[in-house]
Design a protein around this motif. Structure first.
Motif, PDB file in Angstrom:
ATOM      1  N   LEU A 128      32.793  -2.968  18.409  1.00  0.00           N
ATOM      2  CA  LEU A 128      33.095  -3.008  19.841  1.00  0.00           C
ATOM      3  C   LEU A 128      33.135  -4.447  20.351  1.00  0.00           C
ATOM      4  CD1 LEU A 128      31.098  -0.015  21.385  1.00  0.00           C
ATOM      5  CD2 LEU A 128      33.413  -0.066  20.466  1.00  0.00           C
ATOM      6  N   VAL A 141      21.779  -1.867  23.418  1.00  0.00           N
ATOM      7  CA  VAL A 141      22.121  -0.450  23.245  1.00  0.00           C
ATOM      8  C   VAL A 141      20.990   0.423  23.785  1.00  0.00           C
ATOM      9  CG1 VAL A 141      22.600   1.384  21.577  1.00  0.00           C
ATOM     10  CG2 VAL A 141      23.536  -0.910  21.201  1.00  0.00           C
ATOM     11  N   SER A 200      31.205   1.835  25.165  1.00  0.00           N
ATOM     12  CA  SER A 200      31.062   0.848  26.231  1.00  0.00           C
ATOM     13  C   SER A 200      30.678   1.564  27.521  1.00  0.00           C
ATOM     14  CB  SER A 200      32.376   0.088  26.419  1.00  0.00           C
ATOM     15  OG  SER A 200      32.317  -0.755  27.536  1.00  0.00           O
ATOM     16  N   TYR A 218      26.157  -1.169  25.983  1.00  0.00           N
ATOM     17  CA  TYR A 218      26.575  -0.044  25.159  1.00  0.00           C
ATOM     18  C   TYR A 218      25.510   1.056  25.208  1.00  0.00           C
ATOM     19  CZ  TYR A 218      29.675  -3.600  23.127  1.00  0.00           C
ATOM     20  OH  TYR A 218      30.600  -4.587  22.951  1.00  0.00           O
TER      21      TYR A 218
END
Length: 565
Positions: free
Chosen positions: A368, A271, A430, A345
């Motif tokens: 996700l 992330v 995403s 992400y």
């Protein structure tokens, strides 16, 4: 004795004559069309009043009544009202209200041309209507047949399931004709007793008097695409006797995925945090510190359009601070930040957000990972209503959005998470799918821009929100030049009208639809309630975090790095 023997001979002769005559009548009826012993009726009264001759049986074949005899059936309005598009109810300004008659005509012409160009570029195909006759003897694939451009595919399941008995007895020739537009038909095997015309063309005919051989030949026929297209349909049409069917063949390139290396699988490895900031450096400092405390090593991408004389650098080992042209605004900054994301992400945060100890990003990542959703949001600590749905309404006359508070359904295995169309400004998404949509950098999204991203994602992105993932919301403005901030961030009527005109044109809308009032800050009415809301949110977050620590909680393994998937 002689008389008795003669009677026996006469009896047997009569019996043989009767049996022979009956068989001849039966064979004659069997070969005739329609069979003489089958009586066809369209009304029950005719069947009931008909007297069957001795030695015969009657069967009724029900056929549709003539159109003039059809009677309309009563329908249920509550169900028929669900058919087609829901009418658009306009509650606000109309697009045309902002222009004179002459300007509006030019505006419409411009909008129509833009719409035509947009639709030509779309990869989303219209549905192919495929009618299947229930009495047809043809079995065939009605949908789901795909072929790569310039490649071939078997027409799996294509065959004639039954044949008329008269044609079998008389050895009649069976003819099947195949036609298409963007390809040809290939005969992989030549079956004995089958004549073929138009091999390797788009008009292909098979003829044979042997039904079994006909189906054997159909099994060895393939469709080959010959006209290149990256995403299109060709319609294969088959004719057999009085029957015709259509097989849609989807011509499409193989889609190539965009994969991301997940490193050690930690949140920090998967992330990146994207932040758009303007002047509010004290808030940004708190955000950066909260991310570093809870998820050390996480990359933070800051897009900053602060005036140059007010600029302060936050560049460090884990923070990339990008300087934009001053005053470019929200969506321009979001686009800049998104363009620099290299992880699977990204987490979008406003500069007045900050993570709390119970803001468990692992839950958002897990959702996700384990579902087909593209975006999942959290909840502000001081906002009661957190879920929104958006519907596109209207017809050829006018169209609008209907925006309502609420959600569609809960998401299995993720308690407290719901399917929606719109979240607040704190969401995990995403990267690849959101990059395909992006953020509109128009001036109309400079001071205020949020819903436009979600309306652009309708039908392209699956959105969720989790009420137990709570983010801190810092509303202080310590060290900020308030007058300068308000000059470029507070909206006036002229800006709102510009934004509305752009929004109506961009989304091809004719008016403003129903919008459920946004939950206002209750501090304006009852000063004590926002603090109560904040305290309740914090208590919920702390309780949720405590539950996560227990091994009985479904997310326990994931949160503690023990997840095996």
């Amino acid at each position: 004795m002689t008389s008795l023997a003669g009677d026996k001979k006469l009896f047997f002769a009569s019996l043989i004559s009767f049996v022979t005559g009956s068989m001849l009548v039966y064979v004659n009826c069997w070969l005739s069309s329609p069979p003489c012993y089958v009586n066809v009726y369209t009304r029950i009264a005719d069947v009931e009043n008909f007297k069957v001759p001795p030695g015969y049986s009657a069967r009724a074949i029900l056929r549709p009544m003539k159109k003039e005899e059809e009677r309309p059936l009563a329908s249920t309005p509550v169900y028929t009202g669900l058919i087609g598009e829901k009418p658009c109810e306009c509650f606000g300004a109309w697009h045309r209200d902002f222009f004179s008659q002459k300007q509006w005509i030019a505006r419409q012409r411009n909008q129509e041309k833009c719409l035509q160009r947009y639709e030509r570029r779309q990869m989303v195909l219209q549905g192919v209507h495929n009618y299947v006759d229930g009495s047809s003897p043809i079995s065939y694939p009605s949908h789901g047949l795909q072929v790569r451009p310039l490649r071939a595919v078997h027409l799996n399941g294509l065959r004639i399931t039954w044949f008329d008995s008269k044609s079998i007895v008389t050895n009649a020739v069976h003819t099947v004709r195949l036609q298409c537009e963007n390809g040809v038909f290939r005969q992989l095997v030549k079956v004995q007793g089958v004549a073929v015309q138009g091999a390797h063309t788009n008009d292909f005919t098979i003829q044979t008097s042997k039904p079994q051989q006909l189906n054997r030949q159909l099994w060895h026929i393939v469709y080959q695409n010959t006209e290149f297209d990256t995403n299109a349909f060709d319609l294969v049409k088959l004719h057999y006797k009085k029957f015709s069917i259509t097989i849609p063949v989807h011509i499409r390139h193989r889609l190539i995925p965009w994969l991301y290396d997940q490193g050690q699988g930690r949140v920090q490895d998967r992330v990146s945090v994207v932040v758009k900031t303007f002047l509010r450096y004290s808030n940004l400092r708190r955000l950066v510190r909260s991310v570093g405390d809870l998820y050390p090593g996480t990359r933070i991408i800051v897009a900053d359009d602060t005036p140059y004389q007010k600029y302060e650098s936050f560049q460090d080992e884990n923070t990339d601070h990008y300087v934009m042209p001053q005053f470019k605004g929200f969506f321009a900054g979001r686009n800049l930040g998104l363009s620099q994301v290299t992880t699977e992400y990204f987490l979008y945060m406003d500069d007045d957000h900050y993570l709390k100890p119970y803001t468990k990003l692992e839950i958002l990542v897990s959702l996700l990972d384990r579902t087909d959703y593209h975006v999942v949001g959290g909840v502000y600590e001081d906002l009661e209503m957190f879920a929104t749905t958006i519907r596109v309404l209207g017809d050829d006359t006018h169209a609008c959005y209907e925006k309502l508070r609420g959600w569609y359904h809960s998401i299995p295995d993720f308690p407290g998470c719901y399917a929606v169309d719109h979240t607040e400004n704190f969401f995990l998404a995403s990267t690849a799918e959101v990059k395909a949509i992006g953020f509109d950098p128009h001036l109309a999204q400079s001071r205020l821009g949020h819903q436009e991203f979600f309306t652009a994602g309708l039908g392209r992105l699956r959105i969720a929100v989790c009420r137990n993932i709570i983010v801190g919301h810092n509303k202080t403005m310590e060290g900020v030049d308030i007058e300068l901030y308000q000059k470029y961030r507070v909206t006036d009527r002229a800006y709102r009208n510009m934004r509305l005109k752009h929004h109506l044109f961009r989304d091809n809308l004719t008016c403003v639809g129903l919008k459920y009032p946004r939950n206002e800050s209750l501090a304006q009415k009852v000063p004590t309630i926002p603090q109560q809301v904040r305290e309740r949110r914090e208590k919920e977050g702390e309780t949720f975090l405590t539950d996560l620590m227990e091994k009985s909680h479904p997310f326990h393994q994931y949160v503690h790095g023990q997840d095996t998937e």
